[in-house]
Write a protein that holds these residues in place. Structure first.
Motif, PDB file in Angstrom:
ATOM      1  N   LEU A   6       0.796  -1.220   0.000  1.00 13.90           N
ATOM      2  CA  LEU A   6       0.000   0.000   0.000  1.00 13.90           C
ATOM      3  C   LEU A   6       0.831   1.273   0.000  1.00 13.90           C
ATOM      4  N   VAL A   7       2.157   1.147   0.069  1.00 16.72           N
ATOM      5  CA  VAL A   7       3.030   2.322   0.059  1.00 16.72           C
ATOM      6  C   VAL A   7       4.144   2.104  -0.947  1.00 16.72           C
ATOM      7  N   LEU A  58       0.411  -0.540   5.738  1.00 14.96           N
ATOM      8  CA  LEU A  58       1.568  -0.680   4.858  1.00 14.96           C
ATOM      9  C   LEU A  58       1.370  -1.768   3.820  1.00 14.96           C
ATOM     10  N   ILE A  59       0.931  -2.942   4.280  1.00 11.67           N
ATOM     11  CA  ILE A  59       0.716  -4.070   3.379  1.00 11.67           C
ATOM     12  C   ILE A  59      -0.548  -4.804   3.808  1.00 11.67           C
ATOM     13  N   THR A  60      -1.094  -5.595   2.907  1.00  7.03           N
ATOM     14  CA  THR A  60      -2.188  -6.495   3.232  1.00  7.03           C
ATOM     15  C   THR A  60      -1.687  -7.916   3.059  1.00  7.03           C
ATOM     16  N   LEU A  71      11.668  -0.569   0.410  1.00  6.73           N
ATOM     17  CA  LEU A  71      10.743  -1.686   0.597  1.00  6.73           C
ATOM     18  C   LEU A  71      11.515  -2.997   0.529  1.00  6.73           C
ATOM     19  N   LYS A  72      11.173  -3.927   1.408  1.00  3.15           N
ATOM     20  CA  LYS A  72      11.888  -5.198   1.486  1.00  3.15           C
ATOM     21  C   LYS A  72      11.037  -6.363   0.976  1.00  3.15           C
ATOM     22  N   ILE A  73       9.793  -6.114   0.632  1.00  2.00           N
ATOM     23  CA  ILE A  73       8.921  -7.189   0.169  1.00  2.00           C
ATOM     24  C   ILE A  73       8.144  -6.716  -1.050  1.00  2.00           C
ATOM     25  N   GLU A 133      12.141  -0.167   5.482  1.00  3.49           N
ATOM     26  CA  GLU A 133      12.954   0.702   6.332  1.00  3.49           C
ATOM     27  C   GLU A 133      12.298   2.073   6.378  1.00  3.49           C
ATOM     28  N   LEU A 134      12.102   2.573   7.598  1.00  5.50           N
ATOM     29  CA  LEU A 134      11.397   3.840   7.810  1.00  5.50           C
ATOM     30  C   LEU A 134      12.393   4.877   8.320  1.00  5.50           C
ATOM     31  N   GLU A 135      12.476   5.979   7.605  1.00  2.00           N
ATOM     32  CA  GLU A 135      13.424   7.032   7.933  1.00  2.00           C
ATOM     33  C   GLU A 135      12.720   8.123   8.724  1.00  2.00           C
ATOM     34  N   GLY A 136      13.378   8.579   9.792  1.00  2.00           N
ATOM     35  CA  GLY A 136      12.803   9.642  10.594  1.00  2.00           C
ATOM     36  C   GLY A 136      11.801   9.145  11.600  1.00  2.00           C
ATOM     37  N   ALA A 137      11.794   7.817  11.859  1.00  2.00           N
ATOM     38  CA  ALA A 137      10.839   7.232  12.799  1.00  2.00           C
ATOM     39  C   ALA A 137      11.467   7.086  14.169  1.00  2.00           C
ATOM     40  N   GLU A 138      10.620   7.166  15.206  1.00  2.00           N
ATOM     41  CA  GLU A 138      11.097   6.926  16.564  1.00  2.00           C
ATOM     42  C   GLU A 138      11.268   5.433  16.771  1.00  2.00           C
ATOM     43  N   GLN A 139      12.348   5.047  17.426  1.00  2.00           N
ATOM     44  CA  GLN A 139      12.636   3.636  17.614  1.00  2.00           C
ATOM     45  C   GLN A 139      11.840   3.096  18.794  1.00  2.00           C
ATOM     46  N   SER A 140      10.535   2.959  18.546  1.00  2.00           N
ATOM     47  CA  SER A 140       9.667   2.486  19.619  1.00  2.00           C
ATOM     48  C   SER A 140       8.947   1.211  19.244  1.00  2.00           C
ATOM     49  N   GLN A 141       9.305   0.648  18.096  1.00  2.00           N
ATOM     50  CA  GLN A 141       8.585  -0.508  17.612  1.00  2.00           C
ATOM     51  C   GLN A 141       8.648  -1.717  18.527  1.00  2.00           C
ATOM     52  N   PRO A 142       9.810  -2.080  19.098  1.00  2.00           N
ATOM     53  CA  PRO A 142       9.843  -3.299  19.884  1.00  2.00           C
ATOM     54  C   PRO A 142       8.859  -3.312  21.031  1.00  2.00           C
TER      55      PRO A 142
END
Length: 592
Positions: free
Chosen positions: A24-25, A37-39, A60-62, A76-85
């Motif tokens: 989707l992006v 992002l994806i379905t 995009l990796k997929i 890979e997301l640029e400018g994102a806060e590293q809060s995903q985990p």
């Protein structure tokens, strides 16, 4: 310095791997937190994977068709806060979301008939509620299991009816949130006694789906006891199990005959029941044949009041995309506007007889073959184009005697290079020159406006074993004859092998349909909307042509130009075809 974060597939339940059916992006897109992002899709559910934070897509990796699982890197997301985990898609999701099958079993256990569970528990003091229901028969209420972080979801499909016999793990309903759709399976085998939900209901964890009569010799006794006998008092529950066992056994025997009669009544009622999924009745669709679309597209369609059953999908596997819904709405609005007024009242609308239904087998042997996917898609487009575009065809001929001699000479000169020049390459080059002289042929209608395009992307019809496709040569005005010959050969080969990508069949401004290698003298090619013209080319033949003093044998090429009469008048079409013939007769004119 901006952070670069790898966005990964979060915990998706018990699925080992799921297929990516939609991306989707694109690289360079700026996205918001929670934007899809994806379905991905399994055999039970489709879901959209959201972004854990805002940022810009670096890479995009997929791609569509990839198999992914928990931990697979999406982008890979640029400018994102590293809060995903610790975010919604990370480990917290694993901790908060129990496994679906376990949740279903637990919910089904807690929802089993109270009296049934009491009888068994008093007998052994250890069996769980669900085990008691399964062992002795009776009724159980199947409820919505843990569905993750969603407060409530909408029922979009009911897959069973009252009276149906279902197996354990058989899907009962389909629910959908704004991010995912999933099927809720049955935790038990049995017969559906009553449905508690319908299409459009909002449900959440613990909501009752249906009441299930569990298969077993004592099932009727428990159903009767659960509905007809009040709960035991606390004093009675505390008595030893041996003192209560005899009365309960007698009651089971007394109710057995009533259960048999009720079962016969259920079977009789089953014949006359109606589908609970009434919303699909108008389309005569099977219950398991909902339109193929992602949850966000379904939500978008509901907001616009669009019935997806009437929308044709252009995505992979005929999946309906948001653009398909928008296009459907635009056509509906245009159609309703055109259909109003005196013309409609006077019969100006297109009203035809129903297609005849004939049993061909009564006249002789027949064989039925399913249309290929390409023919289904192209057939619908051709039908629309023929009905909605007022076609007129101008027929002319071009003397290609000298051009054919040049083509053969070029093939000899480039034989070692492996380049084979066909007449199509010359036709593309000549059409570009004609389009530059007559720009209204390189245009599209957009409501009351004519969009004149400053680029020249030429499509050519390619015959394949599965049907007709139209690859597009982009920027044909910037390519020479040899380049055009190479590209047309490559695209034609991909078309025959079924390897053309959607982008290689989009963006055309003018099309050429050549039957020169097969035969014919003239034909009416159907315009490929939203284009306004198409050139049909038939087989060339030697003909006597008067040169002013004698007849000379000349190689003549038939040209059939179909055009949209709303945009192009007959005089302009005749000039276009005549000019094209002049270019093909003397190719040096292209340099002018």
């Amino acid at each position: 310095m901006s952070n670069v974060v790898e966005v990964k597939v979060p915990d998706i339940g018990d699925f080992d791997s799921v297929e990516v059916i939609e991306v989707l992006v694109a690289e360079g897109d700026t996205i918001e937190a929670e934007q899809s992002l994806i379905t991905v899709e399994s055999d039970k559910a489709s879901m959209e994977i959201p972004a854990p934070s805002a940022g810009k897509v670096k890479s995009l990796k997929i791609k569509v068709g990839d198999k992914v699982q928990e931990g697979s890197v999406i982008l890979e997301l640029e400018g994102a806060e590293q809060s995903q985990p610790s975010g919604k898609n990370g480990d917290k999701a694993k901790e908060d979301k129990p496994e679906a099958p376990k949740a279903e079993k637990a919910d089904a256990s807690s929802s089993s008939s109270g009296d049934t569970a009491k009888v068994e528990a008093q007998g052994n003091g250890q069996a769980s509620g669900q085990e008691a229901t399964s062992a002795a028969g009776g009724s159980a209420t199947v409820v919505i299991p843990d569905i993750g972080d969603f407060d409530e979801v909408e029922v979009i499909e009911v897959l069973v009816n009252e009276g149906d016999t279902v197996e354990a793990e058989q899907s009962l309903i389909t629910v959908e949130s704004d991010k995912a759709s999933m099927e809720i399976p049955s935790s038990e085998s049995g017969t559906v006694k009553s449905l508690k939900v319908k299409v459009g209901d909002k449900v959440s964890k613990g909501t009752e789906i249906l009441e299930l009569a569990i298969s077993g010799s004592a099932g009727g006794a428990k159903a009767a006891k659960s509905s007809g006998k009040p709960d035991s008092s606390p004093d009675t529950e505390n008595q030893p199990a041996s003192k209560q066992q005899a009365p309960q056994q007698q009651e089971i025997q007394q109710q057995a005959s009533d259960s048999d009669e009720k079962s016969l009544a259920d079977q009789s009622a089953q014949v006359q029941r109606t589908s609970p999924t009434q919303v699909l009745e108008e389309d005569n669709r099977p219950l398991r044949d909902l339109p193929h679309a992602s949850p966000s597209v379904r939500k978008f369609a509901r907001e616009l009041g669009v019935n997806l059953a009437h929308v044709k999908g252009s995505g992979p596997k005929n999946r309906i995309l948001a653009d398909d819904v928008r296009q459907f709405v635009k056509q509906a609005v245009a159609g309703s506007g055109a259909g109003t007024g005196t013309a409609s009242a006077a019969g100006g609308g297109l009203q035809v007889l129903d297609w005849p239904k004939v049993d061909f087998a009564k006249f002789g042997p027949i064989e039925t073959k399913a249309l290929s996917r390409i023919k289904k898609l192209s057939g619908a487009n051709l039908h629309r184009n023929w009905v909605m575009i007022p076609h007129v065809t101008n027929n002319d001929e071009a003397d290609i005697t000298d051009l054919e001699a040049l083509r053969k000479q070029l093939n000899k000169e480039n034989e070692k290079a492996g380049v084979k020049v066909t007449m199509l390459a010359f036709l593309i080059k000549a059409c570009v020159a004609a389009l530059q002289k007559f720009p209204e042929f390189n245009a599209s209608l957009d409501g009351d406006n004519l969009v004149l395009k400053q680029y020249y992307h030429i499509g050519f019809a390619a015959d394949t074993p599965n049907g007709l496709v139209v690859p597009v040569i982009r920027d044909a005005d910037q390519k020479g004859i040899l380049d055009l010959a190479k590209e047309t050969a490559e695209l034609a080969s991909k078309a025959r092998d079924g390897k053309l990508s959607p982008s290689q069949m989009q963006g055309g401004t003018f099309s050429i349909s050549s039957l020169g290698g097969i035969g014919g003298t003239d034909f009416t090619p159907i315009i490929n909307a939203p284009e306004v013209a198409i050139l049909g080319v038939s087989r060339s033949s030697m003909q006597p042509v008067w040169d002013g003093s004698a007849f000379q044998p000349r190689l003549m090429l038939p040209l059939s130009l179909s055009y949209d009469h709303r945009v192009i008048d007959g005089a302009a079409a005749a000039r276009f075809n005549a000019y094209l013939g002049q270019l093909l007769s003397d190719f040096r004119r292209i340099a002018l």
